[in-house]
Structure formats: structure tokens, C-alpha cells
Design an enzyme around this catalytic site. Structure first.
Site, PDB file in Angstrom:
ATOM      1  N   SER A 178       0.824  -1.210   0.000  1.00 41.03           N
ATOM      2  CA  SER A 178       0.000   0.000   0.000  1.00 41.03           C
ATOM      3  C   SER A 178       0.862   1.264   0.000  1.00 41.03           C
ATOM      4  O   SER A 178       1.959   1.285   0.553  1.00 41.03           O
ATOM      5  CB  SER A 178      -0.884  -0.003   1.257  1.00 41.03           C
ATOM      6  OG  SER A 178      -1.482   1.248   1.445  1.00 41.03           O
TER       7      SER A 178
ATOM      8  N   TYR B 278      -1.744   5.618  -4.352  1.00 39.15           N
ATOM      9  CA  TYR B 278      -2.720   6.695  -4.203  1.00 39.15           C
ATOM     10  C   TYR B 278      -1.925   7.945  -4.591  1.00 39.15           C
ATOM     11  O   TYR B 278      -1.047   8.381  -3.823  1.00 39.15           O
ATOM     12  CB  TYR B 278      -3.180   6.840  -2.753  1.00 39.15           C
ATOM     13  CG  TYR B 278      -4.076   5.734  -2.226  1.00 39.15           C
ATOM     14  CD1 TYR B 278      -5.205   5.315  -2.934  1.00 39.15           C
ATOM     15  CD2 TYR B 278      -3.820   5.146  -0.987  1.00 39.15           C
ATOM     16  CE1 TYR B 278      -6.039   4.321  -2.422  1.00 39.15           C
ATOM     17  CE2 TYR B 278      -4.648   4.159  -0.476  1.00 39.15           C
ATOM     18  CZ  TYR B 278      -5.753   3.749  -1.204  1.00 39.15           C
ATOM     19  OH  TYR B 278      -6.567   2.777  -0.692  1.00 39.15           O
TER      20      TYR B 278
ATOM     21  N   THR C 296      -4.720   2.797  -7.720  1.00 31.31           N
ATOM     22  CA  THR C 296      -6.063   2.507  -7.177  1.00 31.31           C
ATOM     23  C   THR C 296      -6.996   3.665  -7.482  1.00 31.31           C
ATOM     24  O   THR C 296      -6.701   4.819  -7.166  1.00 31.31           O
ATOM     25  CB  THR C 296      -5.981   2.260  -5.658  1.00 31.31           C
ATOM     26  OG1 THR C 296      -5.197   1.094  -5.438  1.00 31.31           O
ATOM     27  CG2 THR C 296      -7.360   2.038  -5.056  1.00 31.31           C
TER      28      THR C 296
ATOM     29  N   LYS D  28      -6.324  -0.628 -10.343  1.00 31.61           N
ATOM     30  CA  LYS D  28      -7.082  -1.437  -9.382  1.00 31.61           C
ATOM     31  C   LYS D  28      -8.401  -0.724  -9.076  1.00 31.61           C
ATOM     32  O   LYS D  28      -8.396   0.478  -8.763  1.00 31.61           O
ATOM     33  CB  LYS D  28      -6.260  -1.596  -8.090  1.00 31.61           C
ATOM     34  CG  LYS D  28      -6.966  -2.342  -6.964  1.00 31.61           C
ATOM     35  CD  LYS D  28      -5.974  -2.642  -5.843  1.00 31.61           C
ATOM     36  CE  LYS D  28      -6.585  -3.432  -4.708  1.00 31.61           C
ATOM     37  NZ  LYS D  28      -7.321  -2.596  -3.761  1.00 31.61           N
TER      38      LYS D  28
ATOM     39  N   HIS E  99     -12.571  -2.548  -3.540  1.00 32.21           N
ATOM     40  CA  HIS E  99     -11.894  -2.174  -2.303  1.00 32.21           C
ATOM     41  C   HIS E  99     -12.426  -2.995  -1.122  1.00 32.21           C
ATOM     42  O   HIS E  99     -12.492  -2.525   0.015  1.00 32.21           O
ATOM     43  CB  HIS E  99     -12.058  -0.679  -2.033  1.00 32.21           C
ATOM     44  CG  HIS E  99     -10.790  -0.017  -1.557  1.00 32.21           C
ATOM     45  ND1 HIS E  99      -9.949   0.682  -2.381  1.00 32.21           N
ATOM     46  CD2 HIS E  99     -10.213   0.042  -0.334  1.00 32.21           C
ATOM     47  CE1 HIS E  99      -8.922   1.155  -1.682  1.00 32.21           C
ATOM     48  NE2 HIS E  99      -9.061   0.775  -0.432  1.00 32.21           N
TER      49      HIS E  99
HETATM   50  C1  LIG Z   1      -7.822  -2.542   6.202  1.00 27.91           C
HETATM   51  C2  LIG Z   1      -7.750  -2.449   4.716  1.00 27.91           C
HETATM   52  C3  LIG Z   1      -6.890  -1.540   4.139  1.00 27.91           C
HETATM   53  C4  LIG Z   1      -6.799  -1.454   2.754  1.00 27.91           C
HETATM   54  N1  LIG Z   1      -5.900  -0.589   2.196  1.00 27.91           N
HETATM   55  C5  LIG Z   1      -5.791  -0.507   0.860  1.00 27.91           C
HETATM   56  C6  LIG Z   1      -4.824   0.352   0.271  1.00 27.91           C
HETATM   57  O1  LIG Z   1      -4.063   1.018   0.958  1.00 27.91           O
HETATM   58  N2  LIG Z   1      -4.788   0.405  -1.089  1.00 27.91           N
HETATM   59  C7  LIG Z   1      -5.631  -0.326  -1.889  1.00 27.91           C
HETATM   60  O2  LIG Z   1      -5.569  -0.245  -3.105  1.00 27.91           O
HETATM   61  N3  LIG Z   1      -6.530  -1.175  -1.330  1.00 27.91           N
HETATM   62  C8  LIG Z   1      -6.628  -1.292  -0.001  1.00 27.91           C
HETATM   63  N4  LIG Z   1      -7.522  -2.158   0.551  1.00 27.91           N
HETATM   64  C9  LIG Z   1      -8.348  -3.013  -0.322  1.00 27.91           C
HETATM   65  C10 LIG Z   1      -7.637  -4.355  -0.581  1.00 27.91           C
HETATM   66  O3  LIG Z   1      -6.505  -4.169  -1.379  1.00 27.91           O
HETATM   67  C11 LIG Z   1      -8.537  -5.364  -1.293  1.00 27.91           C
HETATM   68  O4  LIG Z   1      -9.029  -4.791  -2.459  1.00 27.91           O
HETATM   69  C12 LIG Z   1      -9.701  -5.849  -0.434  1.00 27.91           C
HETATM   70  O5  LIG Z   1      -9.309  -5.990   0.902  1.00 27.91           O
HETATM   71  C13 LIG Z   1     -10.196  -7.195  -0.951  1.00 27.91           C
HETATM   72  O6  LIG Z   1     -11.297  -7.622  -0.216  1.00 27.91           O
HETATM   73  P1  LIG Z   1     -11.215  -8.662   0.998  1.00 27.91           P
HETATM   74  O7  LIG Z   1     -10.748  -7.898   2.169  1.00 27.91           O
HETATM   75  O8  LIG Z   1     -12.619  -9.133   1.122  1.00 27.91           O
HETATM   76  O9  LIG Z   1     -10.262  -9.760   0.604  1.00 27.91           O
HETATM   77  C14 LIG Z   1      -7.612  -2.278   1.928  1.00 27.91           C
HETATM   78  C15 LIG Z   1      -8.459  -3.205   2.516  1.00 27.91           C
HETATM   79  C16 LIG Z   1      -8.525  -3.307   3.898  1.00 27.91           C
HETATM   80  C17 LIG Z   1      -9.427  -4.347   4.496  1.00 27.91           C
END
Ligand SMILES: Cc1cc2nc3c(=O)[nH]c(=O)nc-3n(C[C@H](O)[C@H](O)[C@H](O)COP(=O)(O)O)c2cc1C
Length: 446
Positions: free
Chosen positions: A172, A195, A221, A317, A341
Site C-alpha cells: 500500500s 494513491y 487505485t 485497481k 476495495h
Molecule cells: C484494512 C484495509 C486496508 C486497505 N488498504 C488498501 C490500500 O491502501 N490500497 C488499496 O488499493 N486497497 C486497499 N484495501 C483493499 C484491498 O486491497 C482489497 O481490495 C480488499 O481488501 C479485498 O477484499 P477482501 O478484504 O474481502 O479480501 C484495503 C483493505 C482493507 C481491508
């Protein structure tokens, strides 16, 4: 009496009836100890059912070491117990009613597997090549921000687990460990998620730093804009009374405290520099022009500009429609991640597994497509591959493993996904990932 006990009692009555039936009496099927046990009087039954209740309680209890986990969901309560409430809220939250979080998961239950028989599955090859690099499996770690909020191992623990198990990791932008340290812990490159913020030079500098560190791909993203309504997080923050000064200095409220509209915007911009000052990917950057981490001014012109800047692979993404997939390919993007997300951006109620087919139509085989969101079983991975995904990601489960047990928890989560994928590949008669095709699944009508 629990539902399980009731069920057991009915089943036992039936077996007892069989046991006394002249048809069965004397049969070797119920001979010996089992017959005695079934025909025993209520006292013994109570005993037996008590044992069952106890077993039920045991199986409901929270795992205390990674090896006790039977599936990746077992890590969720263990992480909830270990992580402070507000940090748990950050990990668990969706938006509005969290219905899209549930929809992501539920989407997989509408795809059925067509298992072929009489295939020699002695040897199973789970490897997959992405952009010329061969991986042991198509199972990838989606980017998750601020992972030290879940465990001191943070992103370094995830990277070490990815190294041990041989998985692709995406880092991230708001990582709590630098890309250089993460690549060192991974013992190999990771992809950098981006980001870009509202300030071009800041986003560009992150890209250049990641490229210099050895990241072979940048993942832009595009699905998360400021102001998403993360109610579960806001509620969790209300019950968290800790003075968490090490991770929350005063200032940036980000998604915090259920503010909305102008109040949130001004609070967020006033504290954004302070927030970014704690994120290593912003070290040494002039963030004075950053008013927004989650820029609302991104468009296809921005993608073109970024494409001209990025020297490595560029993925987007957060694409969930055919139209955007086509535009991405036209704008020279090298790959897509179908994602909402994890249901944390907007409440569409649309599972990513249902968006995958139209995105694949949009790219028409020109670039690889990864999907994430709600993937909790090896069979989910199998289904996504069968529908055409190149690889499959997940976010919360590796963070549950991390939160509960640090690096060892992440390793265990990865191992369970790998084991379950191998199992379903064997059972469905698919000896390699390439053989998991459309014919392996069928969509169930709702
Ligand atoms: C706590 C948390 C933080 C996340 N931070 C980011 C991030 O910084 N950048 C990003 O592109 N996606 C982020 N995501 C989304 C994840 O990359 C991913 O798309 C998502 O968690 C997939 O769904 P799942 O949690 O059901 O497996 C985050 C998800 C969670 C749960």
C-alpha cells in the site's frame, strides 16, 4: 440445549430405532460398542450429549495458535480479540450497511463447480506466470494500509510470510514500513500500489522511488474517493477509549469519527500533512500541496500522463465495468485488478466475481486481470480462475492472520488457501491452473 444437540438427539433417536429394528438387529453394522452406546439409557445419553455440547463449545472457541485454524475464517475472531477496537473497525469496515462486503462473499456461492472424474491427479501444478515471472500459485496479497495497526510485524511480517510461501505482494501507499525495507524482508520485488494524491509531483515521486527500489509494477487505485461512509469504523472508534498517541497524533481525521461533508473535508485537509508524515512512502517529500490523499480529480488524462511516467508495468485497481476496462487498455495500461476495495468504497451490492466477466470482455484477452474481494476459500480461487482471472487476491484474511499471530498467522493463512486450492484442483480433475477453464464452472440461477 443447543441446536447441534437437538439435531444430534433426533439423529440418535433414529439410530436407536434402527438398532432395535428386527431388520438390523444382529447385523454386524451395529454390532459391539456402538450398538450398546445407542441403546443405552437416558443417563448415558445425557452424558454423551454433554460431551457433544462441550465439543461444540470447543469448536466455537477462538484459536490460540495458527495451527489450530481449519480455514482462514478462523483467524477473524482471533484477530478481533487481539486488535484494539478502532483498529479492528478499520480492518473490518465496509460502507453504509456493509452489504457489499457480504455481497462479495456471497457472490461465490452462485458459481458452482463441475467436477470431472477419472483424471490422474497424482501431480498438481498450481504455478502461474504473471508478466513473465513464474509464481508457485496464482494467490496474491492485495495491498492493505497501516498494517502495524494490526500487529508490530506489520508489512514486514507480511513480506516475510510472502517470502516463505513464495507469493506476490502488493504494498500500500500508506504502508507503515518503507518499500526498501519491505523488499528486503520479501527477499524480492513487490508491486507498489499508488494513491497519487491531488499533487502530481508527490504521486510521481512515489512512483520513481518504487521503481528505484525495484518494484516491477505500479498499481493505481481508482475506486476510493474521499468521504466513503465507513460506519462500522466510526462506531468502533466511539467505543475505543484508548489514548493511542503512538499511532494517532492529533490532527488528521481521515475517515474518522463519522464526520461528513465540509467538516470532514476541512478536518482531513488540515491534518493530512501530519498523517502523511507518519507514512514512510512520503518521507522527504514536499506534501504542502497535498490536501487529499484520495484525489477526486483523477481521469483518463491523468492515466495517460501516469502511463508516460511509469517505466515499469502499470495496472489499475478498482475497475468493475466493461467500458472502463476497454478505456484502460486503450490508454496503455498493462493489467487490471477487478476490485471494489473489499466493499469499503461505495455500497453497490455488486460482488466482484460478478464484475469479472464483463471486465474480461472489455480487455478481450489483451492484458491480465486479477480479482479480489470476498475470497475466503480455495474453491473461490478456483472459480475466479475458471471465469478467466489470471490471479486472485485477498486483503482482510492476511490481515486477520497478521493481527492474531504476526508473520506466523499470515503464513498459516497462505498455507490454507494453497491447500484448499490444491484440494479442489484434485477433486475437479484439473492438474494445472491452465486447465481450470470456463467448463469447470456453471452459474447458478438466483
Ligand atoms: C484494512 C484495509 C486496508 C486497505 N488498504 C488498501 C490500500 O491502501 N490500497 C488499496 O488499493 N486497497 C486497499 N484495501 C483493499 C484491498 O486491497 C482489497 O481490495 C480488499 O481488501 C479485498 O477484499 P477482501 O478484504 O474481502 O479480501 C484495503 C483493505 C482493507 C481491508
Amino acid at each position: 440445549m443447543s441446536a447441534a444437540s437437538d439435531q444430534f438427539r433426533t439423529r440418535r433417536k433414529f439410530l436407536k430405532m434402527l438398532c432395535t429394528s428386527p431388520l438390523i438387529a444382529g447385523s454386524s453394522i451395529l454390532a459391539g460398542g456402538l450398538a450398546d452406546l445407542l441403546c443405552a439409557e437416558p443417563l448415558e445419553e445425557k452424558h454423551f450429549l454433554g460431551w457433544l455440547d462441550n465439543l461444540q463449545q470447543q469448536s466455537d472457541s477462538i484459536i490460540s495458535s495458527p495451527d489450530q485454524a481449519l480455514d482462514v475464517m478462523d483467524f477473524e475472531p482471533a484477530a478481533r480479540k487481539a486488535i484494539p477496537p478502532a483498529h479492528w473497525g478499520y480492518l473490518a469496515t465496509g460502507v453504509d450497511d456493509d452489504a457489499t462486503v457480504r455481497a462479495n462473499r456471497d457472490g461465490y456461492s452462485h458459481v458452482q463447480i463441475r467436477a470431472r472424474r477419472l483424471v490422474d491427479v497424482t501431480s498438481i501444478d498450481t504455478s502461474r506466470t504473471i508478466f513473465g515471472t513464474q509464481w508457485d500459485t496464482p494467490i496474491v496479497l492485495s495491498p492493505v494500509g497501516s498494517q502495524k495497526a494490526f500487529h508490530p510485524d506489520g508489512e514486514l511480517g507480511v513480506a516475510r510470510a510472502a517470502r516463505t510461501k513464495g507469493h506476490l505482494m502488493m504494498l500500500s501507499t500508506v504502508t507503515t514500513a518503507s518499500i526498501e525495507d519491505v523488499i528486503a524482508a520479501r527477499g524480492g520485488p513487490v508491486w507498489q500500489q499508488l494513491y497519487p494524491t491531488n499533487a502530481w509531483e508527490v504521486g510521481r515521486a512515489i512512483v520513481k522511488r518504487a521503481e528505484s527500489a525495484g518494484a516491477p509494477a505500479i498499481v493505481l487505485t481508482v475506486d476510493l474517493l474521499e468521504g466513503s461512509n465507513r460506519e462500522t469504523l466510526f462506531r468502533a472508534q466511539r467505543v475505543d477509549t484508548r489514548q493511542c498517541s503512538t499511532c494517532h497524533k492529533s490532527g488528521y481525521t481521515g475517515f474518522a469519527r463519522g464526520r461528513s461533508g465540509a467538516a470532514a473535508t476541512s478536518a482531513a485537509s488540515s491534518g493530512v500533512a501530519q498523517y502523511l508524515s507518519r507514512k514512510p512512502m512520503f518521507d522527504g517529500l514536499d506534501v504542502s500541496k497535498v490536501t487529499n490523499l484520495l484525489a477526486s480529480n483523477l481521469n483518463w488524462d491523468f492515466v495517460k500522463r501516469l502511463r508516460d511516467t511509469v517505466r515499469v508495468k502499470l495496472l489499475i485497481k478498482g475497475i468493475v465495468t466493461r467500458e472502463d476496462a476497454q478505456l484502460a487498455v486503450e490508454n496503455g495500461v498493462d493489467g487490471l485488478i477487478v476490485s471494489n476495495h473489499g466493499g469499503r468504497a461505495e455500497e453497490t451490492l455488486r460482488p466482484t466475481i460478478e464484475s469479472l466477466p464483463e471486465v474480461l470482455e472489455g480487455v478481450a484477452g489483451k492484458v491480465p486481470v486479477i480479482v479480489d474481494g470476498g475470497v475466503r476459500r480455495g474453491t473461490d480461487i478456483f472459480k475466479a480462475l475458471a471465469l478467466g482471472a489470471t490471479a486472485v487476491g485477498f486483503g482482510r484474511p492476511h490481515s486477520w492472520g497478521l493481527g492474531a499471530f504476526g508473520q506466523a498467522g499470515v503464513e498459516a493463512v497462505l498455507e490454507i488457501y494453497r491447500r484448499e486450492l490444491r484440494t479442489i484442483m484434485r477433486q475437479a480433475g484439473t492438474t494445472s491452473v491452465d486447465k481450470i477453464t470456463h467448463d469447470c464452472v456453471i452459474r447458478r440461477l438466483r
